[in-house]
Scaffold this motif. Structure first.
Motif, PDB file in Angstrom:
ATOM      1  N   TRP A  44      78.759  35.781  17.738  1.00 31.45           N
ATOM      2  CA  TRP A  44      79.471  36.642  16.797  1.00 31.45           C
ATOM      3  C   TRP A  44      80.885  36.833  17.318  1.00 31.45           C
ATOM      4  N   HIS A  45      81.790  37.142  16.408  1.00 34.00           N
ATOM      5  CA  HIS A  45      83.182  37.374  16.842  1.00 34.00           C
ATOM      6  C   HIS A  45      83.377  38.785  17.362  1.00 34.00           C
ATOM      7  N   GLU A  46      82.398  39.658  17.158  1.00 32.26           N
ATOM      8  CA  GLU A  46      82.453  41.013  17.696  1.00 32.26           C
ATOM      9  C   GLU A  46      81.381  41.177  18.774  1.00 32.26           C
ATOM     10  N   ALA A  47      81.363  42.339  19.405  1.00 32.52           N
ATOM     11  CA  ALA A  47      80.390  42.649  20.459  1.00 32.52           C
ATOM     12  C   ALA A  47      80.392  41.609  21.573  1.00 32.52           C
ATOM     13  N   THR A  93      88.033  33.168  14.405  1.00 27.18           N
ATOM     14  CA  THR A  93      87.401  33.922  15.493  1.00 27.18           C
ATOM     15  C   THR A  93      87.735  33.286  16.837  1.00 27.18           C
TER      16      THR A  93
END
Length: 205
Positions: free
Chosen positions: A83-86, A142
């Protein structure tokens, strides 16, 4: 219960669960045990919470969720691998174009092998398209796209299949059922068609 109705129809029903809250709040844990046949970790299986330092993993919260599910006869869905977050706080800097692909492989293998044989399915890649980004392929801009290349999604799924051949591999996104998200839904479907055309191992959306 929702679980009983789902069982009668041969489907799974569940929720995102917070592992630290399960032992701390009896009403919460009782409700989750009663109503759900499958659980997803809210944050405990994301790379950032799992990895305090490069090459270091702390699985205690994720393992607690697995133990709770086992005690209550529930399946677990892993969420999420890429994912691009977390991302880990240490990610910027140490992860470069030279090592991003190997870092992705190492992370997927480490996490999936830790849970191999005990997990129902994985959200391998999460929220990849973003049509407003303006790319012809609809992909979100990302760190993975920039550092690992345009085929990072294919690499992630092929690595995941090798890491745990028994787990179902899913693509995960949100909001695509709404009428006003037609453009995003089209981008997700286009991504899935490309994956299937390239024989990428994808079992579910």
């Amino acid at each position: 219960s929702l679980r009983a109705h789902a069982d009668a129809r041969g489907i799974l029903v569940g929720c995102a669960a917070d592992p630290p809250l399960l032992p701390a709040n009896h009403a919460y844990s009782a409700l989750v045990a009663e109503q759900c046949s499958i659980l997803v970790a809210e944050d405990a299986m994301k790379w950032g919470p799992l990895s305090p330092a490069p090459g270091k993993y702390d699985f205690h919260e994720a393992d607690a969720l697995m133990d709770f599910a086992a005690r209550n006869g529930q399946k677990v869905r892993g969420h999420n691998l890429i994912w691009h977050e977390a991302l880990p706080k240490w990610f910027p800097g140490p992860i470069t174009k030279a090592n991003a692909r190997q870092a992705m492989i190492d992370h997927i293998q480490t996490e999936m092998r830790h849970f191999a044989g005990r997990i129902h399915s994985w959200d391998v890649v999460n929220e990849a398209p973003e049509p407003p980004a303006g790319r012809p392929d609809g992909l979100r801009k990302t760190p993975w796209l920039a550092l690992a290349g345009d085929d990072y999604i294919e690499l992630a799924y092929r690595t995941a299949r090798e890491a745990d051949p028994r787990a179902l591999l899913a693509y995960n996104d949100y909001g695509i059922e709404y009428d006003h998200q037609e453009t995003k839904r089209a981008a997700v479907l286009a991504l899935v068609r490309r994956m299937k055309a390239h024989n990428v191992p994808l079992d579910a959306i």
